[in-house]
Design a protein around this motif. Structure first.
Motif, PDB file in Angstrom:
ATOM      1  N   ARG A  60       7.850  10.211   1.449  1.00 43.74           N
ATOM      2  CA  ARG A  60       9.083  10.914   1.271  1.00 43.74           C
ATOM      3  C   ARG A  60      10.113  10.425   2.659  1.00 43.74           C
ATOM      4  O   ARG A  60       9.764  10.432   3.470  1.00 43.74           O
ATOM      5  CB  ARG A  60       9.035  12.275   1.211  1.00 43.74           C
ATOM      6  CG  ARG A  60      10.015  12.964   0.865  1.00 43.74           C
ATOM      7  CD  ARG A  60      10.179  14.551   0.975  1.00 43.74           C
ATOM      8  NE  ARG A  60       9.255  15.116  -0.065  1.00 43.74           N
ATOM      9  CZ  ARG A  60       9.848  14.967  -1.082  1.00 43.74           C
ATOM     10  NH1 ARG A  60      11.068  15.109  -1.686  1.00 43.74           N
ATOM     11  NH2 ARG A  60       9.037  15.846  -2.197  1.00 43.74           N
ATOM     12  N   ASN A 111       9.552  10.041  -5.922  1.00 48.06           N
ATOM     13  CA  ASN A 111       8.561  10.416  -7.199  1.00 48.06           C
ATOM     14  C   ASN A 111       6.993  10.373  -6.554  1.00 48.06           C
ATOM     15  O   ASN A 111       6.508   9.676  -5.945  1.00 48.06           O
ATOM     16  CB  ASN A 111       8.487   9.337  -8.080  1.00 48.06           C
ATOM     17  CG  ASN A 111       7.246   9.401  -9.053  1.00 48.06           C
ATOM     18  OD1 ASN A 111       6.724  10.664  -9.356  1.00 48.06           O
ATOM     19  ND2 ASN A 111       7.093   8.426  -9.936  1.00 48.06           N
ATOM     20  N   LEU A 137      12.292   2.706  -8.605  1.00 46.18           N
ATOM     21  CA  LEU A 137      13.561   2.312  -8.800  1.00 46.18           C
ATOM     22  C   LEU A 137      13.904   0.931  -8.982  1.00 46.18           C
ATOM     23  O   LEU A 137      14.947   0.206  -9.462  1.00 46.18           O
ATOM     24  CB  LEU A 137      14.338   2.728  -7.652  1.00 46.18           C
ATOM     25  CG  LEU A 137      14.137   4.452  -7.481  1.00 46.18           C
ATOM     26  CD1 LEU A 137      15.003   4.656  -5.914  1.00 46.18           C
ATOM     27  CD2 LEU A 137      15.017   5.053  -8.469  1.00 46.18           C
ATOM     28  N   TYR A 160       9.158   5.136  -4.183  1.00 42.95           N
ATOM     29  CA  TYR A 160      10.597   4.716  -4.569  1.00 42.95           C
ATOM     30  C   TYR A 160      10.393   3.559  -5.448  1.00 42.95           C
ATOM     31  O   TYR A 160      11.535   2.834  -5.952  1.00 42.95           O
ATOM     32  CB  TYR A 160      11.822   4.800  -3.628  1.00 42.95           C
ATOM     33  CG  TYR A 160      11.734   5.866  -3.046  1.00 42.95           C
ATOM     34  CD1 TYR A 160      12.742   6.839  -3.089  1.00 42.95           C
ATOM     35  CD2 TYR A 160      10.856   6.565  -1.970  1.00 42.95           C
ATOM     36  CE1 TYR A 160      12.944   8.072  -2.498  1.00 42.95           C
ATOM     37  CE2 TYR A 160      10.909   7.583  -0.998  1.00 42.95           C
ATOM     38  CZ  TYR A 160      12.133   8.537  -1.472  1.00 42.95           C
ATOM     39  OH  TYR A 160      12.148   9.696  -0.709  1.00 42.95           O
ATOM     40  N   ALA A 210      15.477  10.607  -4.837  1.00 43.39           N
ATOM     41  CA  ALA A 210      14.869  10.209  -6.178  1.00 43.39           C
ATOM     42  C   ALA A 210      13.323   9.712  -5.744  1.00 43.39           C
ATOM     43  O   ALA A 210      12.809   9.002  -6.340  1.00 43.39           O
ATOM     44  CB  ALA A 210      15.518   8.872  -6.573  1.00 43.39           C
ATOM     45  N   ASN A 215      18.934   6.736  -1.973  1.00 43.05           N
ATOM     46  CA  ASN A 215      17.815   7.009  -2.779  1.00 43.05           C
ATOM     47  C   ASN A 215      16.891   7.905  -2.471  1.00 43.05           C
ATOM     48  O   ASN A 215      15.833   8.169  -2.883  1.00 43.05           O
ATOM     49  CB  ASN A 215      17.281   5.584  -3.298  1.00 43.05           C
ATOM     50  CG  ASN A 215      18.208   4.735  -3.978  1.00 43.05           C
ATOM     51  OD1 ASN A 215      18.458   4.886  -5.165  1.00 43.05           O
ATOM     52  ND2 ASN A 215      18.574   3.505  -3.210  1.00 43.05           N
TER      53      ASN A 215
END
Length: 224
Positions: A185, A177, A136, A133, A175, A172
């Motif tokens: 995760r 990646n 972001l 994350y 979102a 978030n």
């Protein structure tokens, strides 16, 4: 906060006894699952804070690991967060959110800063570091001083950090990646890291190149 309510018009001695003795036929809802009433370790358990069980009870004996981060300044100012009841590293975010389980909660943040060092503003910026994350680039203001100029306690700051992380996860987690190095995760699904899995170990200054100091949190998580 008292664990049990004392009897009405009880003497001080009776009140003390009523707050410390177990209740007859009391039901501990935090120890129940949908299929059994025995205490079993389970992942992604709902966190309770009102039934005599710490909110991270489910994870007390689980293996923890640090959320990895790739940047660190040598000899940088660091503010630690030490649990009051167990020696395991870090304080559960769920406990900080409830103003609980922090050793020396009234300690001022300035007691951990080098002599004569103060942020350039009443606040610093906390860079939310979480592999998967970090694209972001989330930063949030973290106030070291109150509006009247007095330094804040580490309990107040710990509560603010917990709030930042809870909001970060809620807003978030989708979102993700997976291409990021050491990606972890977040989310409510199986084998995902939730807010209730996190413990705060410390915060450390990581960057002074911009107009506001950048700090980052060292966080551990339950290994799902």
């Amino acid at each position: 906060m008292p664990q049990y309510l004392p009897s009405y018009n009880a003497t001080p001695e009776e009140q003390l006894q009523s707050m410390t003795r177990p209740r007859r036929n009391a039901v501990d809802i935090s120890a129940l699952s949908t299929t059994t009433n025995t205490r079993v370790s389970r992942r992604n358990a709902v966190d309770y804070t009102s039934s005599l069980v710490k909110s991270d009870w489910w994870h007390a004996n689980e293996e923890h690991a640090f959320v990895p981060r790739n940047f660190r300044l040598g000899n940088a100012p660091c503010v630690p967060f030490t649990p009051s009841e167990r020696k395991q590293g870090g304080v559960a975010m769920t406990e900080l959110e409830s103003y609980q389980d922090l050793a020396f909660p009234s300690e001022l943040v300035t007691s951990f800063l080098p002599k004569g060092w103060f942020p350039r503003q009443p606040f610093v910026q906390l860079s939310v570091n979480f592999p998967g994350y970090n694209h972001l680039k989330i930063r949030r203001n973290l106030f070291f001083f109150s509006p009247n100029g007095n330094p804040r306690t580490i309990q107040e700051i710990g509560h603010d950090i917990a709030t930042i992380y809870r909001t970060f996860i809620q807003d978030n987690y989708a979102a993700f990646n997976p291409a990021e190095h050491h990606a972890l995760r977040l989310g409510p699904g199986p084998n995902q890291v939730t807010f209730g899995h996190l413990r705060l170990v410390d915060i450390q200054l990581c960057d002074v190149s911009e107009g506001c100091e950048q700090w980052v949190a060292d966080v551990t998580y339950v290994q799902c």
